[in-house]
Scaffold this motif. Structure first.
Motif: not given
Length: 399
Positions: A2, A9-11, A13-15, A17-18
């Protein structure tokens, strides 16, 4: 990971992945490389399953930066083309091989709404709304373009009792060498046609006025020339009458007198015919003509004036000159203007000589008029062919 992902775009990607998922999830993520350059990656997130639960994640990434740049450039290009097409006053549209609309500008929509009262949509055929004769003509043009031909044509169509003229250009659309449709540009040139026709009529009127002016300048010489055969006719008729009264006129003498009267009448009629031809007002008449005959006719009209002023006139015509496709009256007018100018230039010359020569030079026919006048003033030759330039006190510069 990250630390290299773009903050915007980070949010997402985190969503991805999680989250729990029943199928792989895909998203586009911007990643910064070691040179701080951003790349667009298409990332696929897949669950790695264990015996009874998710044991981990599998990330698959593919760099699609080049594709995204091409998409951006394509959108810019499409926007530029659209703006260009919409800015033109002409109608622009494209059709597929079935002649159905695939694109059109606002001018097409406006024209169709104005002409037929309803809108036109992509996928429709413009021919369906046109009268049968107009539709048939459009089909002919489309067929040529769809066969690979670049078509440029001027067409005339009737709308509400008025004839409108259009300049139409069609170009085939090629995809790997195969014609998939056609692009059409249509411009209404009705007003242009009217302007051209008005200019042509005005030019014809001006030419006619100039010819009348030329005839006026030749009036005194022509009057003298016509008076000669008329006077001869009167004299021959009087002589015959006197001899008849004296009773010594034989049939042979009477026939000879009548022949002389007839010849002089024909001579006067020929002069009048030449004047009538020169003065006629009509359309430009292009035809194959013998230049020698045109020169001879112009010289015959000017000879009386030249004779009155004591000018020696000689004509030297080359043998076997080619026939020319011209308007004989207009060419004769030009030669007459040159002859008139030459005669005026020799008003005070001690020796008056006028030469008319014609010859073939490098595929052209040249007519030269030479006089023994004073010649051009210094600097005048540079302006000879400028409109309205003249060295005459009462000249118009239009000869």
């Amino acid at each position: 990971l990250f630390a290299f992902v773009h903050p915007d775009d980070a949010a997402a990607l985190r969503e991805a992945v999680g989250a729990s998922r029943a199928a792989p999830a895909s998203l586009e993520v911007r990643i910064r490389d070691s040179t701080s350059r951003w790349h667009v990656l298409l990332m696929t997130v897949t669950d790695l399953l264990g015996h009874a639960a998710v044991a981990g994640l599998v990330l698959h990434a593919r760099d699609i930066s080049a594709r995204k740049e091409m998409e951006v450039e394509l959108r810019r290009s499409e926007a530029a083309v659209t703006a260009l097409i919409e800015s033109t006053s002409g109608s622009v549209w494209s059709v597929d091989r079935e002649r159905r609309l695939t694109a059109m500008n606002a001018a097409v929509r406006s024209a169709m709404a104005r002409r037929y009262g309803t809108e036109v949509y992509i996928g429709q055929s413009l021919e369906e709304r046109a009268p049968a004769e107009m539709a048939a003509r459009w089909r002919t043009l489309y067929d040529r373009a769809l066969a690979g031909e670049r078509v440029v044509s001027e067409e005339s169509f009737d709308h509400d009792g008025e004839t409108r003229h259009y300049l139409i250009s069609m170009n085939p659309v090629l995809d790997h060498g195969e014609v998939t449709g056609a692009v059409v540009f249509s411009r209404d040139i009705t007003e242009l046609r009217r302007a051209v026709e008005l200019a042509r009529r005005n030019q014809a009127e001006l030419t006619h006025v100039l010819r009348q002016g030329t005839i006026g300048e030749m009036a005194s010489g022509l009057a003298h020339e016509i008076n000669q055969p008329l006077g001869a006719i009167a004299n021959y008729a009087a002589a015959c009458n006197r001899r008849i009264e004296a009773g010594d006129l034989s049939d042979v003498d009477l026939r000879r007198g009548l022949e002389l009267i007839s010849c002089e009448a024909l001579r006067a009629g020929e002069i009048i015919r030449r004047l009538r031809d020169l003065a006629r007002k009509g359309e430009v008449s292009m035809e194959m003509v013998d230049l020698k005959g045109v020169i001879d006719s112009a010289v015959a009209l000017m000879t009386p004036e030249a004779r009155l002023q004591g000018i020696d006139v000689r004509v030297e015509t080359a043998d076997r000159l080619p026939r020319l496709f011209v308007d004989a009256i207009q060419v004769e007018q030009v030669i007459l203007n040159l002859l008139l100018n030459a005669i005026e230039a020799m008003q005070d010359a001690p020796s008056k000589s006028l030469r008319i020569e014609s010859r073939q030079v490098d595929g052209f026919v040249e007519v030269a008029v030479r006089d023994s006048g004073a010649g051009l003033a210094e600097g005048a030759s540079a302006h000879l062919f400028e409109p309205f330039f003249t060295t005459k006190a009462k000249g118009l510069g239009m000869g």
